[in-house]
Design a protein around this motif. Sequence first.
Motif, PDB file in Angstrom:
ATOM      1  N   LEU A  17      26.386  26.218  -6.048  1.00 31.90           N
ATOM      2  CA  LEU A  17      26.779  26.615  -5.000  1.00 31.90           C
ATOM      3  C   LEU A  17      27.710  27.749  -4.945  1.00 31.90           C
ATOM      4  CD1 LEU A  17      27.268  25.945  -1.883  1.00 31.90           C
ATOM      5  CD2 LEU A  17      29.220  24.503  -2.340  1.00 31.90           C
ATOM      6  N   TRP A  18      28.355  27.991  -6.067  1.00 29.79           N
ATOM      7  CA  TRP A  18      29.227  29.164  -6.133  1.00 29.79           C
ATOM      8  C   TRP A  18      28.182  30.373  -6.607  1.00 29.79           C
ATOM      9  CZ3 TRP A  18      34.617  29.666  -6.260  1.00 29.79           C
ATOM     10  CH2 TRP A  18      35.002  30.916  -6.902  1.00 29.79           C
ATOM     11  N   TYR A  19      27.378  30.164  -7.276  1.00 30.92           N
ATOM     12  CA  TYR A  19      26.525  31.629  -7.575  1.00 30.92           C
ATOM     13  C   TYR A  19      25.834  32.001  -6.431  1.00 30.92           C
ATOM     14  CZ  TYR A  19      26.697  30.849 -12.822  1.00 30.92           C
ATOM     15  OH  TYR A  19      26.906  30.580 -14.137  1.00 30.92           O
ATOM     16  N   VAL A  20      25.525  31.040  -5.604  1.00 32.16           N
ATOM     17  CA  VAL A  20      24.875  31.487  -4.160  1.00 32.16           C
ATOM     18  C   VAL A  20      25.871  32.074  -3.142  1.00 32.16           C
ATOM     19  CG1 VAL A  20      22.842  29.936  -4.529  1.00 32.16           C
ATOM     20  CG2 VAL A  20      24.712  29.153  -2.943  1.00 32.16           C
ATOM     21  N   SER A  21      27.155  31.683  -3.393  1.00 27.01           N
ATOM     22  CA  SER A  21      28.124  32.316  -2.621  1.00 27.01           C
ATOM     23  C   SER A  21      28.927  33.421  -3.002  1.00 27.01           C
ATOM     24  CB  SER A  21      29.064  31.221  -2.273  1.00 27.01           C
ATOM     25  OG  SER A  21      28.359  29.923  -1.833  1.00 27.01           O
ATOM     26  N   ALA A  22      28.913  33.823  -4.301  1.00 27.20           N
ATOM     27  CA  ALA A  22      29.474  35.026  -4.693  1.00 27.20           C
ATOM     28  C   ALA A  22      28.639  35.771  -5.790  1.00 27.20           C
ATOM     29  CB  ALA A  22      30.829  34.351  -5.679  1.00 27.20           C
ATOM     30  N   THR A  23      29.232  37.017  -5.882  1.00 26.94           N
ATOM     31  CA  THR A  23      28.381  37.981  -6.624  1.00 26.94           C
ATOM     32  C   THR A  23      29.180  38.641  -7.990  1.00 26.94           C
ATOM     33  OG1 THR A  23      29.139  39.900  -5.125  1.00 26.94           O
ATOM     34  CG2 THR A  23      27.064  38.388  -4.752  1.00 26.94           C
ATOM     35  N   ASP A  24      30.496  38.379  -8.014  1.00 29.53           N
ATOM     36  CA  ASP A  24      31.363  38.781  -9.007  1.00 29.53           C
ATOM     37  C   ASP A  24      31.092  38.135 -10.391  1.00 29.53           C
ATOM     38  OD1 ASP A  24      33.870  40.664  -9.548  1.00 29.53           O
ATOM     39  OD2 ASP A  24      34.390  38.814 -10.641  1.00 29.53           O
ATOM     40  N   TYR A  25      30.908  38.990 -11.136  1.00 29.45           N
ATOM     41  CA  TYR A  25      30.538  38.227 -12.669  1.00 29.45           C
ATOM     42  C   TYR A  25      31.785  37.618 -13.461  1.00 29.45           C
ATOM     43  CZ  TYR A  25      29.334  37.952 -17.691  1.00 29.45           C
ATOM     44  OH  TYR A  25      29.252  37.358 -19.010  1.00 29.45           O
ATOM     45  N   ASP A  26      32.789  38.340 -13.328  1.00 25.91           N
ATOM     46  CA  ASP A  26      34.097  37.821 -14.023  1.00 25.91           C
ATOM     47  C   ASP A  26      34.488  36.554 -13.432  1.00 25.91           C
ATOM     48  OD1 ASP A  26      34.280  39.655 -15.848  1.00 25.91           O
ATOM     49  OD2 ASP A  26      35.532  41.021 -14.468  1.00 25.91           O
ATOM     50  N   ASN A  27      34.379  36.354 -11.981  1.00 26.15           N
ATOM     51  CA  ASN A  27      34.849  35.211 -11.319  1.00 26.15           C
ATOM     52  C   ASN A  27      33.805  34.147 -11.703  1.00 26.15           C
ATOM     53  OD1 ASN A  27      37.139  36.323 -10.217  1.00 26.15           O
ATOM     54  ND2 ASN A  27      36.011  36.677  -8.161  1.00 26.15           N
ATOM     55  N   ALA A  28      32.647  34.465 -11.775  1.00 32.11           N
ATOM     56  CA  ALA A  28      31.573  33.366 -12.484  1.00 32.11           C
ATOM     57  C   ALA A  28      32.052  32.749 -13.527  1.00 32.11           C
ATOM     58  CB  ALA A  28      30.371  33.938 -12.371  1.00 32.11           C
ATOM     59  N   VAL A  29      32.361  33.542 -14.833  1.00 29.57           N
ATOM     60  CA  VAL A  29      32.645  33.331 -15.857  1.00 29.57           C
ATOM     61  C   VAL A  29      33.944  32.415 -15.758  1.00 29.57           C
ATOM     62  CG1 VAL A  29      33.597  33.934 -18.121  1.00 29.57           C
ATOM     63  CG2 VAL A  29      31.742  35.306 -17.089  1.00 29.57           C
ATOM     64  N   LEU A  30      34.968  32.744 -14.868  1.00 31.35           N
ATOM     65  CA  LEU A  30      36.225  32.014 -14.791  1.00 31.35           C
ATOM     66  C   LEU A  30      35.780  30.579 -14.021  1.00 31.35           C
ATOM     67  CD1 LEU A  30      39.214  32.080 -15.035  1.00 31.35           C
ATOM     68  CD2 LEU A  30      39.358  32.932 -12.723  1.00 31.35           C
ATOM     69  N   PHE A  31      35.105  30.650 -13.116  1.00 33.64           N
ATOM     70  CA  PHE A  31      34.632  29.563 -12.408  1.00 33.64           C
ATOM     71  C   PHE A  31      33.861  28.433 -13.470  1.00 33.64           C
ATOM     72  CE2 PHE A  31      31.495  26.696 -10.589  1.00 33.64           C
ATOM     73  CZ  PHE A  31      32.181  26.071  -9.579  1.00 33.64           C
ATOM     74  N   ASN A  32      33.047  28.759 -14.332  1.00 33.26           N
ATOM     75  CA  ASN A  32      32.381  28.182 -15.476  1.00 33.26           C
ATOM     76  C   ASN A  32      33.563  27.486 -16.297  1.00 33.26           C
ATOM     77  OD1 ASN A  32      29.263  27.756 -15.474  1.00 33.26           O
ATOM     78  ND2 ASN A  32      29.698  29.845 -14.721  1.00 33.26           N
ATOM     79  N   ALA A  33      34.505  28.186 -16.564  1.00 37.61           N
ATOM     80  CA  ALA A  33      35.751  27.987 -17.507  1.00 37.61           C
ATOM     81  C   ALA A  33      36.430  26.654 -17.002  1.00 37.61           C
ATOM     82  CB  ALA A  33      36.621  29.073 -17.786  1.00 37.61           C
ATOM     83  N   VAL A  34      36.620  26.737 -15.562  1.00 38.00           N
ATOM     84  CA  VAL A  34      37.216  25.590 -14.846  1.00 38.00           C
ATOM     85  C   VAL A  34      36.496  24.271 -14.897  1.00 38.00           C
ATOM     86  CG1 VAL A  34      37.883  24.986 -12.326  1.00 38.00           C
ATOM     87  CG2 VAL A  34      38.427  27.082 -13.076  1.00 38.00           C
ATOM     88  N   MET A  35      35.155  24.655 -14.899  1.00 42.22           N
ATOM     89  CA  MET A  35      33.943  23.276 -14.669  1.00 42.22           C
ATOM     90  C   MET A  35      34.138  22.824 -15.983  1.00 42.22           C
ATOM     91  SD  MET A  35      32.461  22.923 -11.973  1.00 42.22           S
ATOM     92  CE  MET A  35      34.236  23.364 -11.287  1.00 42.22           C
ATOM     93  N   PHE A  36      34.300  23.453 -17.125  1.00 39.40           N
ATOM     94  CA  PHE A  36      34.384  23.122 -18.648  1.00 39.40           C
ATOM     95  C   PHE A  36      35.792  22.329 -18.875  1.00 39.40           C
ATOM     96  CE2 PHE A  36      30.695  25.444 -19.872  1.00 39.40           C
ATOM     97  CZ  PHE A  36      30.300  24.713 -21.043  1.00 39.40           C
ATOM     98  N   GLY A  37      36.828  22.951 -18.055  1.00 43.14           N
ATOM     99  CA  GLY A  37      37.917  22.264 -18.166  1.00 43.14           C
ATOM    100  C   GLY A  37      38.276  20.893 -17.564  1.00 43.14           C
ATOM    101  N   ALA A  38      37.585  20.961 -16.424  1.00 48.62           N
ATOM    102  CA  ALA A  38      37.377  19.632 -15.348  1.00 48.62           C
ATOM    103  C   ALA A  38      36.598  18.539 -16.424  1.00 48.62           C
ATOM    104  CB  ALA A  38      37.056  19.812 -14.149  1.00 48.62           C
ATOM    105  N   ALA A  39      35.450  19.066 -17.003  1.00 50.47           N
ATOM    106  CA  ALA A  39      34.639  17.917 -17.708  1.00 50.47           C
ATOM    107  C   ALA A  39      35.422  17.452 -18.826  1.00 50.47           C
ATOM    108  CB  ALA A  39      33.437  18.497 -18.226  1.00 50.47           C
ATOM    109  N   SER A  40      36.313  18.235 -19.546  1.00 52.11           N
ATOM    110  CA  SER A  40      37.101  18.126 -20.665  1.00 52.11           C
ATOM    111  C   SER A  40      38.203  17.037 -20.320  1.00 52.11           C
ATOM    112  CB  SER A  40      37.729  19.118 -21.333  1.00 52.11           C
ATOM    113  OG  SER A  40      36.862  19.975 -21.819  1.00 52.11           O
ATOM    114  N   LEU A  41      38.771  17.094 -19.243  1.00 56.10           N
ATOM    115  CA  LEU A  41      39.703  16.086 -18.783  1.00 56.10           C
ATOM    116  C   LEU A  41      39.157  14.928 -18.432  1.00 56.10           C
ATOM    117  CD1 LEU A  41      41.868  18.190 -16.067  1.00 56.10           C
ATOM    118  CD2 LEU A  41      42.667  17.587 -18.222  1.00 56.10           C
ATOM    119  N   ALA A  42      38.067  14.896 -17.990  1.00 50.18           N
ATOM    120  CA  ALA A  42      37.307  13.652 -17.646  1.00 50.18           C
ATOM    121  C   ALA A  42      36.910  13.021 -18.995  1.00 50.18           C
ATOM    122  CB  ALA A  42      35.990  13.799 -16.953  1.00 50.18           C
TER     123      ALA A  42
END
Length: 223
Positions: A121-146
């Motif tokens: 969903l993020w990929y089809v909604s945004a085109t900035d590469y740096d923000n995509a990298v940051l978003f994936n870092a957030v996903m990894f962080g959330a998975a790590s918390l779980a």
Amino acid sequence: MRSLLLRADHLLRGHDAVVVTLTPTRLRHLLALMIAFGGIYGMVMGSFAGIWGDRSLQLLFSAVKVPLLLMATFLLSLPSFFVLNTVLGLRSDFAVVLRALVAAQAGLTIVLSSFAPFTILWYVSATDYDNAVLFNAVMFGAASLAGQWMLRRLYAPLIAANPRHARLLWTWILIYAFVGIQMGWILRPFVGNPAIHPEFFRAEMWGNAYEVVGKKIVKAISH
């Protein structure tokens, strides 16, 4: 595939017998979970720049590198944690500790793969590469918390028997996070940069991950 999904469900529910004993067969099952579910998220992660033509290479590279990242981080973090357990007089419990760590690592990978629709969903909604990298870092962080929440559940009997395990649990979390961030930097790219031909490693693979991540966060906030 159905068998793999059943094992994942049992692990997330806390029904897996790995919390009691880690046989070679169960270890292979957990490794299969990490490879399969890590590969799923890796393919999605690498699809930012597209999935056709030479861009399909990035999907393959990322599908390999996400499980590699998680397993390498785990293995690099383990020796120092073993020594700390020994120094604090808890070496006799380390077989139980190891079972908890491996199970939590597999659980983290399963949770990460469940975030794949958010990444799409993020990929089809945004085109900035740096923000995509940051978003994936957030996903990894959330998975790590779980994953750490699952680890706390598996650690509960150890902590009840000896409160020193509570301090070591937090130590593991810090070691794992420290190693994981740097390993992610070394193994990049994971997200396909539209301006760069797909490659397994960047030429400048070494460096300080923490400095770069900080700059990306500042850039994202300033925008």
